[in-house]
Motif scaffolding. Structure first.
Motif, short mmCIF file in Angstrom:
data_model
loop_
_atom_site.label_atom_id
_atom_site.label_comp_id
_atom_site.label_asym_id
_atom_site.label_seq_id
_atom_site.Cartn_x
_atom_site.Cartn_y
_atom_site.Cartn_z
N GLU A 287 -9.04 28.44 -28.46
CA GLU A 287 -10.16 29.37 -28.42
C GLU A 287 -9.71 30.82 -28.46
O GLU A 287 -10.42 31.69 -28.99
CB GLU A 287 -11.01 29.12 -27.18
CG GLU A 287 -12.37 29.80 -27.22
CD GLU A 287 -13.28 29.29 -28.33
OE1 GLU A 287 -14.19 30.04 -28.74
OE2 GLU A 287 -13.08 28.15 -28.81
N PHE B 211 -9.71 32.25 -32.10
CA PHE B 211 -10.99 32.71 -32.66
C PHE B 211 -11.46 33.99 -31.98
O PHE B 211 -11.97 34.90 -32.65
CB PHE B 211 -12.07 31.64 -32.53
CG PHE B 211 -13.34 32.05 -33.21
CD1 PHE B 211 -13.52 31.81 -34.56
CD2 PHE B 211 -14.34 32.74 -32.52
CE1 PHE B 211 -14.68 32.22 -35.21
CE2 PHE B 211 -15.49 33.16 -33.17
CZ PHE B 211 -15.66 32.90 -34.52
N ASP B 212 -11.30 34.08 -30.67
CA ASP B 212 -11.73 35.29 -29.97
C ASP B 212 -11.04 36.52 -30.53
O ASP B 212 -11.66 37.60 -30.67
CB ASP B 212 -11.44 35.16 -28.48
CG ASP B 212 -12.34 34.13 -27.79
OD1 ASP B 212 -13.35 33.74 -28.40
OD2 ASP B 212 -12.01 33.72 -26.66
N LEU C 256 -9.81 36.84 -33.60
CA LEU C 256 -10.34 37.11 -34.94
C LEU C 256 -11.69 37.82 -34.85
O LEU C 256 -11.96 38.74 -35.63
CB LEU C 256 -10.50 35.80 -35.72
CG LEU C 256 -11.13 36.01 -37.10
CD1 LEU C 256 -10.15 36.65 -38.06
CD2 LEU C 256 -11.66 34.70 -37.68
N GLU C 257 -12.53 37.42 -33.92
CA GLU C 257 -13.82 38.09 -33.76
C GLU C 257 -13.62 39.57 -33.45
O GLU C 257 -14.33 40.43 -34.01
CB GLU C 257 -14.64 37.43 -32.66
CG GLU C 257 -15.99 38.10 -32.47
CD GLU C 257 -16.90 37.34 -31.52
OE1 GLU C 257 -18.02 37.86 -31.26
OE2 GLU C 257 -16.52 36.26 -31.04
N TRP D 154 -5.80 26.83 -34.72
CA TRP D 154 -7.22 27.16 -34.67
C TRP D 154 -8.01 26.23 -33.76
O TRP D 154 -9.23 26.37 -33.62
CB TRP D 154 -7.81 27.19 -36.08
CG TRP D 154 -7.58 28.54 -36.68
CD1 TRP D 154 -6.49 28.96 -37.38
CD2 TRP D 154 -8.44 29.67 -36.57
NE1 TRP D 154 -6.61 30.28 -37.73
CE2 TRP D 154 -7.80 30.74 -37.23
CE3 TRP D 154 -9.67 29.89 -35.98
CZ2 TRP D 154 -8.37 32.00 -37.32
CZ3 TRP D 154 -10.24 31.14 -36.06
CH2 TRP D 154 -9.60 32.19 -36.73
N ARG E 250 -18.58 29.55 -37.53
CA ARG E 250 -18.49 30.53 -36.45
C ARG E 250 -18.27 31.94 -37.00
O ARG E 250 -18.81 32.93 -36.50
CB ARG E 250 -17.37 30.14 -35.48
CG ARG E 250 -17.61 28.82 -34.77
CD ARG E 250 -16.53 28.52 -33.76
NE ARG E 250 -16.58 29.46 -32.64
CZ ARG E 250 -15.69 29.46 -31.65
NH1 ARG E 250 -14.68 28.59 -31.66
NH2 ARG E 250 -15.80 30.33 -30.66
N ILE E 251 -17.45 32.03 -38.04
CA ILE E 251 -17.24 33.33 -38.69
C ILE E 251 -18.54 33.83 -39.29
O ILE E 251 -18.88 35.02 -39.17
CB ILE E 251 -16.14 33.21 -39.77
CG1 ILE E 251 -14.77 32.95 -39.12
CG2 ILE E 251 -16.09 34.47 -40.63
CD1 ILE E 251 -13.67 32.67 -40.12
N ILE F 2 -14.88 26.38 -38.30
CA ILE F 2 -14.36 27.74 -38.18
C ILE F 2 -15.20 28.70 -39.01
O ILE F 2 -15.60 29.78 -38.56
CB ILE F 2 -12.89 27.79 -38.61
CG1 ILE F 2 -12.04 26.88 -37.72
CG2 ILE F 2 -12.36 29.22 -38.56
CD1 ILE F 2 -10.61 26.70 -38.22
N HIS F 3 -15.49 28.31 -40.25
CA HIS F 3 -16.26 29.20 -41.12
C HIS F 3 -17.70 29.37 -40.64
O HIS F 3 -18.29 30.43 -40.84
CB HIS F 3 -16.21 28.68 -42.56
CG HIS F 3 -14.88 28.91 -43.22
ND1 HIS F 3 -14.34 30.17 -43.35
CD2 HIS F 3 -13.97 28.05 -43.74
CE1 HIS F 3 -13.16 30.06 -43.95
NE2 HIS F 3 -12.92 28.80 -44.19
N PRO G 165 -6.16 35.03 -41.65
CA PRO G 165 -6.35 34.33 -40.38
C PRO G 165 -5.52 33.06 -40.20
O PRO G 165 -5.49 32.51 -39.10
CB PRO G 165 -7.84 33.98 -40.41
CG PRO G 165 -8.12 33.77 -41.86
CD PRO G 165 -7.21 34.71 -42.61
#
Length: 556
Positions: A219, A222-223, A225-226, A216, A286-287, A283-284, A114
């Motif tokens: 937004e 992250f979207d 990565l999700e 990072w 949210r992951i 970040i972590h 990531p």
């Protein structure tokens, strides 16, 4: 050796998730097994060898990157995180691998990258074509250069692979004509040089120029990565090893750093501004919220952080499940240093009631046989250390080929492919020596790895004595020792609970698991008396009342 004293490890949490005491078998796909005969390992080759992994006794496999990539860094430059690279097969091959592994009760963990994308990713192509300040460039770290003409990098950060961490491009012409640099090529301007269009910007890459770092703070990053996480988890994947998990967030303003002490990822200091920015924990978190929707799955962070308190922060209950601890993988053959590494690892996870992890090698560091001296003495010491590692509480990671006693290979210059070799100006030989394809059977290369005349890296003739086929027939082999130790680790209740240390002679160590098993290690050149107990397993045959040099033993 005296009776145990001074508890150094608390009791672990009550039995819970599968990963708390799992043995993960790390597969470097290019080098494991080649089914299609092109000289490069693939998913079908892994599937063909699942019986071997089951026989070994591993609980899970961790796959190094198999996602679509131009392979500038052997898969750590991902151009499509939701597809399989044709070099390894396709999504059907991957799905079949997961199904067959699960049928053998073997979990499957993937590598996740990531921190950056490939320069061939559609996002980066769009960023190069877009002007400064655009939405496309905001997904990465584009900055104006310093100096009168912007011809100097925005800050003084070096790339881990050598050279600057910035590449200069020429921006699109405001009238519509594009003048852009080729990804991966350095464009150093000269004072007073005239640029067509806008003065060129620079983009950040902590690794190779073909690996631009993502922003990072955006937004969209992250979207995306999700989407990637759910794509693979919904296919049955059991978790991810998160590459450079401490590196995604960058400090505000990307300031210079004048205190460089080491530029290598394995030994950079905790004050390095390129890594371990406090915002990485958001970040972590949210992951982790995504992972909590998949309770079977594990998030494992690659965390090159030395300070125990800062390491523990990544393992708080709302962040990562596991964090790679590299103390043992960087420790030489010294009992005091080995004990310090164990104590440090246990102390690091204790404040957050985390699970310790242990590994002796991986695709980025020298193999343990080489690190411990090479040749017969290196093999003897590697045999001893696997007994130490497997006797410890927590999760264990075994790099493919370690169970065969493989050492690093001294490859000819023309065979080297690691970008570190090129980027360092041929001063650092890189990591290829620990990535040579595995020897499976036969008397000469490629030892059943491929139907081609040679694998992607050449194997030494001397590996004829180390093939899996030959070692499976030898009860005294390294492979047989691994199988015995893994079987005992799984079924013996004595290998449970925390540890207490014994008092030991200089150059030795011994600890007792609360379940009742004692592990002793002798790093000296002379035999030493064994602690009390009956021998359950020894790294050297014939252990009775004394522990030979360069040996370890399990006692009950």
């Amino acid at each position: 050796m005296s009776r145990p004293h001074s508890t150094s490890s608390p009791e672990p949490p009550a039995p819970g998730p599968w990963w708390r005491d799992a043995v993960f078998y790390q597969i470097y796909p290019r080098s494991f097994a080649d089914a299609d005969g092109d000289g490069i390992g693939d998913l079908a080759g892994i599937r063909d060898r699942l019986g071997y992994i089951e026989l070994l006794g591993a609980d899970a496999i961790w796959l190094n990157p198999v996602m679509r990539s131009p392979m500038a860094d052997h898969g750590y430059d991902v151009s499509d995180p939701r597809d399989i690279d044709p070099l390894f097969g396709d999504l059907d091959d991957f799905d079949e691998l997961v199904r067959e592994a699960h049928a053998r009760w073997i979990r499957v963990v993937m590598d996740l990258v990531p921190n950056h994308t490939s320069s061939a990713h559609p996002w980066f192509a769009a960023a190069l074509a877009a002007p400064p300040g655009s939405r496309e460039r905001a997904r990465y770290h584009f900055r104006d250069g310093r100096g009168p003409d912007g011809d100097e990098p925005p800050n003084n950060w070096p790339s881990i692979f050598g050279g600057p961490a910035w590449t200069h491009i020429t921006d699109p012409d405001p009238n519509g004509q594009q003048h852009q640099g080729r990804p991966g090529q350095q464009h150093q301007g000269r004072p007073g040089q005239q640029h067509q269009g806008r003065p060129g910007q620079w983009y950040l890459h902590l690794f190779a120029p073909e690996q631009p770092d993502l922003n990072w703070g955006n937004e969209e990053v992250f979207d995306d990565l999700e989407r990637t996480l759910r794509f693979w988890l919904d296919r049955g994947v059991d978790g991810f090893r998160i590459d450079v998990a401490h590196g995604m967030a960058k400090p505000d303003g990307l300031p210079d750093h004048d205190g460089w002490q080491s530029n290598k990822l394995l030994s950079h200091f905790d004050t390095d501004p390129r890594f371990n920015d406090p915002n990485v924990h958001d970040i972590h978190r949210r992951i982790r919220k995504i992972f909590d929707e998949y309770p079977h799955a594990v998030a494992i962070g690659e965390i090159w952080v030395h300070d125990p308190q800062r390491f523990a922060e990544y393992l708080r209950p709302d962040e990562l499940h596991l964090g790679f601890d590299f103390h043992l993988a960087l420790t030489g053959w010294d009992a005091t240093a080995i004990r310090a590494a164990i104590d440090g690892s246990l102390a690091a996870v204790a404040p957050v009631q985390g699970t310790p992890t242990w590994t002796l090698s991986n695709h980025d560091v020298s193999r343990e046989v080489t690190r411990f001296g090479g040749g017969p003495i290196g093999i003897a010491r590697a045999r001893a250390m696997i007994l130490v590692e497997l006797a410890l509480p927590g999760a264990v990671f075994v790099y493919n080929g370690a169970e065969l006693g493989l050492a690093d290979v001294d490859l000819p210059d023309e065979a080297l492919q690691d970008p570190v070799w090129t980027r360092s100006g041929h001063t650092d030989r890189g990591r290829d020596g620990c990535r040579v394809p595995l020897p499976w059977q036969g008397d000469r290369p490629p030892f059943g790895f491929t139907a081609a005349t040679q694998g992607w890296l050449p194997q030494p003739e001397s590996w004829a004595a180390l093939t899996a086929e030959r070692q499976l027939e030898d009860v005294t082999s390294m492979l047989s020792l691994y199988r015995s130790a893994l079987e005992l680790r799984r079924r013996r209740p004595e290998l449970s609970g925390g540890i207490d240390w014994y008092g030991s002679p200089p150059g030795c160590l011994a600890f007792r698991r609360h379940g009742g098993l004692t592990c002793a290690l002798n790093t000296t050149a002379v035999p030493v008396p064994l602690p009390p107990g009956a021998v359950l397993l020894a790294s050297t045959p014939g252990v009775d009342t004394q522990l030979p040099p360069n040996s370890a033993v399990w006692l009950l």
